[in-house]
Design a protein around this motif. Structure first.
Motif, short mmCIF file in Angstrom:
data_model
loop_
_atom_site.label_atom_id
_atom_site.label_comp_id
_atom_site.label_asym_id
_atom_site.label_seq_id
_atom_site.Cartn_x
_atom_site.Cartn_y
_atom_site.Cartn_z
N ALA A 41 0.83 -1.20 0.00
CA ALA A 41 0.00 0.00 0.00
C ALA A 41 0.86 1.25 0.00
CB ALA A 41 -0.91 0.01 1.23
N ASP A 42 0.29 2.34 -0.47
CA ASP A 42 0.95 3.64 -0.51
C ASP A 42 0.41 4.49 0.64
OD1 ASP A 42 2.07 6.08 -1.01
OD2 ASP A 42 1.30 6.28 -3.07
N LEU A 43 1.21 4.65 1.68
CA LEU A 43 0.76 5.39 2.86
C LEU A 43 0.87 6.90 2.69
CD1 LEU A 43 2.22 3.19 5.74
CD2 LEU A 43 -0.05 3.10 4.68
N SER A 44 1.25 7.35 1.50
CA SER A 44 1.30 8.79 1.26
C SER A 44 -0.08 9.34 0.88
CB SER A 44 2.30 9.13 0.15
OG SER A 44 1.83 8.72 -1.12
N THR A 45 -1.06 8.45 0.69
CA THR A 45 -2.42 8.88 0.31
C THR A 45 -3.44 8.40 1.32
OG1 THR A 45 -3.01 6.92 -1.00
CG2 THR A 45 -1.72 8.65 -2.11
N ASN A 46 -4.52 9.15 1.43
CA ASN A 46 -5.61 8.77 2.34
C ASN A 46 -6.20 7.43 1.93
OD1 ASN A 46 -8.91 9.02 2.54
ND2 ASN A 46 -7.86 9.60 4.43
N ALA A 47 -6.43 7.25 0.63
CA ALA A 47 -7.01 5.99 0.16
C ALA A 47 -6.09 4.82 0.46
CB ALA A 47 -7.29 6.08 -1.34
N GLY A 48 -4.80 5.01 0.28
CA GLY A 48 -3.83 3.95 0.56
C GLY A 48 -3.82 3.57 2.03
N GLY A 72 8.71 5.66 6.69
CA GLY A 72 9.03 7.09 6.65
C GLY A 72 10.14 7.37 5.66
N ILE A 73 10.22 8.63 5.23
CA ILE A 73 11.30 9.07 4.35
C ILE A 73 11.84 10.40 4.88
CG2 ILE A 73 10.35 7.92 2.33
CD1 ILE A 73 9.35 10.65 1.34
N ILE A 77 11.06 16.86 0.23
CA ILE A 77 9.89 16.98 -0.63
C ILE A 77 8.64 17.03 0.25
CG2 ILE A 77 10.94 15.83 -2.61
CD1 ILE A 77 9.51 13.26 -1.79
N ALA A 78 7.56 17.58 -0.30
CA ALA A 78 6.33 17.74 0.47
C ALA A 78 5.76 16.40 0.92
CB ALA A 78 5.30 18.51 -0.35
N LYS A 79 5.93 15.36 0.08
CA LYS A 79 5.37 14.05 0.40
C LYS A 79 5.91 13.49 1.71
CE LYS A 79 4.70 11.00 -2.95
NZ LYS A 79 4.90 9.90 -3.93
N THR A 80 7.06 13.98 2.15
CA THR A 80 7.65 13.50 3.40
C THR A 80 6.68 13.65 4.57
OG1 THR A 80 9.93 13.86 2.72
CG2 THR A 80 9.52 13.91 5.08
N ILE A 81 5.98 14.76 4.64
CA ILE A 81 5.07 14.93 5.78
C ILE A 81 3.81 14.11 5.59
CG2 ILE A 81 3.79 17.01 5.02
CD1 ILE A 81 4.40 17.90 8.11
N SER A 82 3.43 13.83 4.35
CA SER A 82 2.27 12.97 4.13
C SER A 82 2.54 11.56 4.63
CB SER A 82 1.92 12.91 2.64
OG SER A 82 1.26 14.09 2.22
N ILE A 83 3.75 11.04 4.36
CA ILE A 83 4.09 9.69 4.80
C ILE A 83 4.39 9.65 6.30
CG2 ILE A 83 5.77 7.81 4.55
CD1 ILE A 83 6.14 8.77 1.62
N ASN A 84 5.25 10.57 6.75
CA ASN A 84 5.74 10.52 8.13
C ASN A 84 4.71 10.93 9.18
OD1 ASN A 84 8.09 9.99 6.76
ND2 ASN A 84 9.27 11.66 7.63
N TYR A 85 3.76 11.77 8.78
CA TYR A 85 2.76 12.19 9.76
C TYR A 85 1.39 11.57 9.47
CZ TYR A 85 -0.32 14.85 12.73
OH TYR A 85 -1.27 15.18 13.67
N PHE A 86 0.79 11.93 8.35
CA PHE A 86 -0.55 11.42 8.05
C PHE A 86 -0.54 9.92 7.77
CE2 PHE A 86 -0.75 15.96 7.16
CZ PHE A 86 -1.88 16.32 7.88
N GLY A 87 0.57 9.42 7.23
CA GLY A 87 0.69 7.98 7.00
C GLY A 87 0.76 7.19 8.28
N ASP A 131 -5.46 18.91 8.71
CA ASP A 131 -5.70 19.41 7.36
C ASP A 131 -4.50 19.08 6.48
OD1 ASP A 131 -6.18 20.85 5.03
OD2 ASP A 131 -7.09 22.54 6.09
N GLU A 132 -4.55 17.95 5.78
CA GLU A 132 -3.41 17.52 4.98
C GLU A 132 -3.18 18.44 3.79
OE1 GLU A 132 -1.40 13.49 3.08
OE2 GLU A 132 -3.47 13.43 3.81
N ALA A 133 -4.26 18.92 3.17
CA ALA A 133 -4.10 19.79 2.01
C ALA A 133 -3.36 21.07 2.39
CB ALA A 133 -5.46 20.12 1.41
#
Length: 264
Positions: A41-48, A72-73, A77-87, A131-133
Motif C-alpha cells: 500500500a501507498d501510505l502517502s495517500t488517504n485511500a492507501g 518514513g522518508i 519533498i512535500a510528500k515526506t510529511i504525508s508519509i511521516n505524519y498522516f501515513g 488538514d493535509e491539504a
C-alpha cells in the motif's frame, strides 16, 4: 503467547529488522510497505492508508495486539510529511478498533531526534489540525526555496508526530481503551537510507555535527527495533505518551541536563 503485529515499512530498514525480530520470537507479523509485504500500500495517500488498515485488519481477523509504525522518508519533498505524519496518524486511527479488541493492545511509532531540530511551526500546527491539504501547501512553499530549506519538512514531520503521540496517548480512544501509545526517537541509524551519506568522511562530519552521539556512535536498526518491541509488548502496562530518545546521547548533548525549569 503469540501476538499479532502490524509493522509499517516492513520491507527495509528499522521496519524490516523489527518485523524479523518479532517473527524470530514466534509472533505473527502483517507487514505494510509499497512492495514486498503482506499488505502492499501507498501510505502517502488517504485511500492507501484506509485500504492498508482494512486489509491488515482482515488478515488479523479483527484483532491486532500491536502496531509499530516505521514507514518514513527524509527527502526534502512535500510528500515526506504525508508519509511521516498522516501515513502514521490516519493508519493508526483506522486500526484503533482492531487494537481495542486485543487483551493487551500497544502501539509505537518512529519519531526522530530531528524533532529537536529547526522546523516549521506553521507546518506542524497544520498537520496537528488534521488538514493535509493545507499542510502540503505549506510544505510545497518551503520545498520551492531549494533542498536546504526543503529539509525542514522532515524535522517538522517528526515534531508533529511526537506531539500527536503525546496528545492522543492520554485520550479515551487510546489510554481509555487500554492502548499504550508511545514513540521512539532514534539518532543516526545505519540503514540503506543513510548509507550514502555515511560513506564519506565529509558526510559523517555533517551528520555528527547535527546529531552528536557520544555513546557508541551510529546505531544499528536493531537498537531501535528492540525498544519498539518492548513498548508494544504486554509487559508495557503503564508507559504512555513518551518520546524515548534512543540516540546515543544526542538529546542529552543538545538539550543539556535541565529540561524541567521551563515550568518552574
Amino acid at each position: 503467547m503469540i501476538r499479532t503485529y502490524v509493522v509499517t515499512g516492513s520491507a527495509s530498514g528499522i521496519g524490516a529488522t523489527t518485523a524479523q525480530t518479532l517473527r524470530d520470537r514466534g509472533d505473527r507479523v502483517i507487514g505494510i510497505d509499497l512492495a514486498g509485504a503482506e499488505v502492499e500500500a501507498d501510505l502517502s495517500t488517504n485511500a492507501g492508508r484506509l485500504d492498508a488498515a482494512k486489509r491488515a485488519t482482515e488478515l488479523a481477523d479483527g484483532v491486532i495486539d500491536g502496531v509499530i509504525a516505521c514507514a518514513g522518508i527524509s527527502a526534502p519533498i512535500a510528500k515526506t510529511i504525508s508519509i511521516n505524519y498522516f501515513g502514521v496518524t490516519e493508519l493508526l486511527e483506522a486500526l484503533q478498533p482492531a487494537l481495542a479488541a486485543s487483551a493487551a493492545p500497544r502501539a509505537a511509532v518512529v519519531s526522530s531526534m530531528a524533532s529537536l531540530q529547526p522546523n516549521s511551526k506553521e507546518m506542524v500546527e497544520a498537520a496537528l489540525s488534521g488538514d493535509e491539504a493545507a499542510t502540503l501547501q505549506i510544505a510545497e512553499s518551503i520545498v520551492a526555496q531549494g533542498p536546504q530549506a526543503g529539509y525542514a519538512v522532515y524535522p517538522s514531520s517528526k515534531r508533529a508526530i511526537a506531539r500527536w503521540v503525546r496528545r492522543e496517548s492520554i485520550t479515551p480512544a487510546w489510554a481509555g481503551a487500554g492502548i499504550a501509545l508511545n514513540a521512539v526517537a532514534p539518532g543516526t541509524v545505519v540503514t540503506p537510507m543513510t548509507a550514502e551519506l555515511l560513506a564519506t568522511e565529509e558526510g559523517r562530519a555533517i551528520v555528527d555535527s547535527a546529531v552528536p552521539m557520544p555513546l557508541n556512535s551510529h546505531q544499528p536498526a536493531q537498537s531501535i527495533a528492540d525498544v519498539l518491541i518492548w513498548l508494544t509488548d504486554a509487559q508495557n502496562t503503564h508507559m504512555a505518551g513518551q518520546v524515548i530518545y534512543c540516540d546515543g546521547g544526542a538529546d542529552a548533548t543538545l538539550r543539556g541536563d535541565d529540561v524541567w525549569s521551563w515550568n518552574d
